[in-house]
Design an enzyme around this catalytic site. Structure first.
Site, short mmCIF file in Angstrom:
data_model
loop_
_atom_site.label_atom_id
_atom_site.label_comp_id
_atom_site.label_asym_id
_atom_site.label_seq_id
_atom_site.Cartn_x
_atom_site.Cartn_y
_atom_site.Cartn_z
N GLU A 82 -4.85 6.48 -9.07
CA GLU A 82 -5.02 5.89 -7.73
C GLU A 82 -5.58 6.94 -6.77
OE1 GLU A 82 -1.34 2.64 -7.81
OE2 GLU A 82 -0.96 4.72 -7.20
N ASP A 93 -3.70 3.20 -3.92
CA ASP A 93 -2.97 1.99 -4.31
C ASP A 93 -3.48 0.78 -3.53
OD1 ASP A 93 -0.67 0.56 -5.59
OD2 ASP A 93 -0.02 0.42 -3.52
#
Length: 494
Positions: free
Chosen positions: A118, A49
C-alpha cells in the site's frame, strides 16, 4: 538496499524521488534503528490503503453494467483489496524481500508486506502528483490494473452510465447551488436520484446514486488524507491521522455541507429523506464531479468547503503525540458568557468524556443563565420567554464545547440540523437521535452516554428542562435564529 535502481526494476516503475520509494519500504522498527524514527511507511500505507480502494472502486464502476448492483461492486472491491491479495501481489513482484524491518528474528510479517505494498502504491502517486494529480492517478491505476487485476469479467470498453435524463430536472439551479457546471448533466441527475425514485418513477430502476455513492465514499477518504499530507500533517501518529480523516469525512461534516448547499430540495425520492440519504447523496455528488471533471477539481471542490471549525481542530492539535484528537481544543480561559456564568466545570467534564455528568451540568448552567436573565436564582425549568431570548454568546459557548469534545457528534447545532433534516417533525427527530425507539419515547434513564450513541443524542437534560415538545422545539428555533455553529470565525481564540 539503497540501490533504488534494482527496486525500480523489480516493481516496474521509475521514481523521480528515490527517497520516497525507500521510505515506502521502511518499517518503523528499522527507522528507529537507524536513528530516523519519523522516516517510515506508516502514513504512506494509510494513504495507500485509501488510494487502493479508490482505484478498485473506480475501475469496477467504469466496467460495471446495469446488471451490477452496488453489492456486486462492494464484493469485488473487497476481493481486490484484501490483505491476502495484497501479499500475493507483493510476492508476485518480489516486494517482500525489499522491506526494511528490524526485529528480533528479522522476519517480515504478512501485515508488513501488505502495508508495504500500500505504501509503494501511495509513493507512486505522490511521486507524480506534483506535475498533475489527474495524471498521477491514471499512472498508478494503470500500473495496478495491468499487473494485478483479473480482467476476465471486463467488458470490451469502459462505460460511464448515462440515459436521456429528465428534462424537468432543475440542472442549472443545482449547478448554481454546488458551484460547479457539468459537461454530463445526466450524471449530475443520477447523483440526486434515490433508488426509490428510480424504481417507482423511471424506466431505468438501476439509474440511481447507489454505485456513485460507493465511489464517492472511496474518493472522500483519499481526498482528505491527501489534503492532510499536503498540509504537513504526516508527522502525526497513524492512529491520529486516521482520527483526523474520520473527523473530516464524518456525517456531521457532510450534513453541514448538504445544508449549506441546500441539496435536499434537489433529491429525487419517494419517501423519507433521512441523514443517510443526505450523506450518500453528497458522496454521489462528489463522485459525479470526479467522473465529469477529474480528481483535481473534485478534490478542490470538497476541500474549499471544509468547515473552518473542523480544520481549526487539526491546526490546534499541531504535532502533538497525544493519543486522542481532541484534548484541549477550547481555551478554558475563553469561555464567554453574557451573564457571567462559569463554564469551566462543563469544559472539564466534556474534556474528560464524562458525558452523563456533562449532560446534567449543561442543564444546570442553562437554568442558571435563565435565572440571571430574570434577576432571580437558578430556575428549575426553562421558561419559553427565556429560551426565546437566551444569549447568543452562551449558546455558542455551550455548543462549541459539545461539538469539539464529541468530535462533532453531539451539540445543539448538530441536533438542530437533524431536526431540519426531518422537516421539524418532533417524532421523526426523536427516532433519528435515539430518544424514541419503535414509536416509544424513552425515559431519561435510557440515554446512552458514550460516543457510540446516535449522532445528536446529547445533550438531552437541558432539552427536557424546557417541558413539553412545543417548548422544547423553541430551543432549536433559537439555535437556528442565532445561526449557532454555522459561521464560527477561523480567528476565534480557543
Amino acid at each position: 538496499m539503497d540501490d533504488t535502481a534494482s527496486i525500480e526494476l523489480t516493481i516496474g516503475i521509475a521514481f523521480n524521488n528515490k527517497d520516497l520509494l525507500l521510505q515506502a519500504l521502511t518499517h518503523s522498527t528499522y527507522a528507529r534503528h537507524v536513528g530516523n524514527p519519523k522516516n517510515h511507511n506508516e502514513w504512506l500505507a494509510l494513504l495507500g490503503d485509501t488510494l487502493l480502494e479508490l482505484i478498485a472502486v473506480d475501475y469496477l464502476y467504469r466496467i460495471s453494467t446495469d446488471t451490477w448492483k452496488k453489492d456486486v461492486i462492494s464484493q469485488k472491491r473487497d476481493e481486490i483489496v484484501s490483505d491476502r491479495r495484497l501479499v500475493e501481489f507483493a510476492t508476485r513482484i518480489g516486494l517482500a524481500s525489499l522491506i526494511r524491518v528490524k526485529n528480533e528474528n528479522g522476519n517480515v510479517s504478512q501485515k508488513h508486506i501488505a502495508e508495504a505494498f500500500e505504501a509503494v502504491l501511495a509513493a507512486i502517486y505522490l511521486d507524480r502528483a506534483n506535475a498533475s494529480d489527474c495524471q498521477a492517478f491514471i499512472d498508478v491505476q494503470d500500473w495496478f490494473v495491468k499487473n494485478f487485476v483479473n480482467r476476465s469479467y471486463e467488458p470490451v470498453a469502459y462505460n460511464i452510465k448515462s440515459n436521456g435524463g429528465d428534462l424537468a430536472f432543475p440542472v442549472e439551479k443545482l449547478e448554481v447551488a454546488i458551484g460547479k457546471v457539468f459537461n454530463n448533466k445526466t450524471l449530475l441527475q443520477q447523483a440526486m436520484t434515490h433508488s426509490s425514485y428510480a424504481t417507482n418513477f423511471t424506466n431505468t430502476p438501476n439509474y440511481d446514486r447507489q454505485k456513485l455513492a460507493i465511489l464517492g465514499n472511496a474518493l472522500l477518504d483519499f481526498v482528505v488524507l491527501y489534503y492532510l499530507y499536503k498540509n504537513n500533517n504526516t508527522n502525526r501518529p497513524k492512529g491520529i491521522l486516521s482520527n483526523d480523516r474520520d473527523l473530516l469525512v464524518g456525517d456531521v461534516v457532510l450534513l453541514m455541507l448538504v445544508y449549506q448547499m441546500r441539496l435536499k430540495q434537489f433529491i429525487r425520492h419517494d419517501g423519507l429523506v433521512g441523514s443517510k440519504t443526505l450523506t450518500d447523496t453528497f458522496k454521489a455528488l462528489l463522485a459525479a464531479i470526479y467522473l465529469d471533471r477529474g480528481i483535481s477539481e473534485a478534490s478542490e471542490w470538497f476541500v474549499k468547503r471544509l468547515p473552518t471549525e473542523m480544520v481549526n481542530q487539526l491546526k490546534t492539535f499541531g504535532d502533538c503525540d497525544s493519543p486522542t484528537l481532541v484534548n484541549s481544543h477550547v481555551n478554558p480561559n475563553k469561555l464567554h458568557s453574557e451573564v457571567e456564568v462559569d463554564y469551566s466545570q462543563l469544559h472539564e467534564l466534556l474534556r474528560q468524556g464524562k458525558w452523563k455528568e456533562a449532560d446534567l451540568e449543561t442543564r444546570e448552567v442553562m437554568l442558571k443563565v435563565a435565572g440571571l436573565m430574570k434577576g432571580t436564582s437558578p430556575l428549575n425549568y426553562l421558561p419559553l420567554d427565556s429560551i426565546r431570548q437566551f444569549p447568543f454568546t452562551d449558546l455558542e459557548t455551550i455548543d462549541l464545547l459539545w461539538v469539539t469534545y464529541s468530535k462533532g457528534r453531539f451539540g445543539f447545532s448538530v441536533q438542530q440540523r437533524l431536526l431540519l433534516d426531518v422537516e421539524k417533525n418532533w417524532d421523526k427527530f426523536g427516532d433519528l437521535v435515539g430518544w424514541r425507539v419503535k414509536g416509544t419515547w424513552q425515559s431519561k434513564n435510557d440515554r446512552i452516554f458514550h460516543l457510540d450513541a446516535p449522532i445528536g443524542h446529547l445533550p438531552s437534560a437541558a432539552v427536557r428542562a424546557a417541558g413539553n415538545g412545543k417548548v422544547r422545539m423553541s430551543i432549536f428555533s433559537r439555535i437556528e435564529s442565532c445561526r449557532i455553529g454555522e459561521k464560527r470565525s477561523p480567528d476565534k481564540e480557543r
